[in-house]
Design a protein around this motif. Sequence first.
Motif, short mmCIF file in Angstrom:
data_model
loop_
_atom_site.label_atom_id
_atom_site.label_comp_id
_atom_site.label_asym_id
_atom_site.label_seq_id
_atom_site.Cartn_x
_atom_site.Cartn_y
_atom_site.Cartn_z
N TYR A 1 -3.73 -40.62 -15.34
CA TYR A 1 -5.29 -40.09 -14.44
C TYR A 1 -6.15 -39.60 -15.02
CZ TYR A 1 -0.54 -39.59 -11.92
OH TYR A 1 0.30 -39.60 -11.73
N TRP B 1 -10.44 -42.47 -11.67
CA TRP B 1 -10.65 -41.48 -10.17
C TRP B 1 -10.81 -42.22 -8.68
CZ3 TRP B 1 -6.94 -37.62 -10.03
CH2 TRP B 1 -6.40 -36.94 -9.01
N GLY C 1 -2.43 -42.72 -10.42
CA GLY C 1 -3.21 -42.80 -11.53
C GLY C 1 -2.87 -44.64 -11.24
#
Length: 115
Positions: free
Chosen positions: A87, A92, A101
Amino acid sequence: MPQELTQQAYEPKTRPNCPFYGFAPVLKAFLDTRKNQCGLLSMIKGIHTPCTLEWEGKEVNFDDCVHCNNVPNPEALKCILQHHKVYPRELWPEGAKTWSGISFPEWYDLSMNGD
């Protein structure tokens, strides 16, 4: 490579040349800490472990790391960690509250090869 990754502005130079640098292992995931943590050594030892290359005053580079990259074939690491998710904050999706992720092999390729 998944389409959502190609749409993100990924800049390989934002991190050292190591797929484990700055991540904390949690179950089968590596969470971004933006610190000097070695996710692989932390996973092996079960405690927070800083990057040993950085502690030795050397440039962080997974290719040169005898502490973690001591497997003759990097494909072996990919195989071992194929079910782990990563992640990284820079991938993101903007405005998303949750995100699934990316797989470790995808992150390895992005962080080491930039492709």
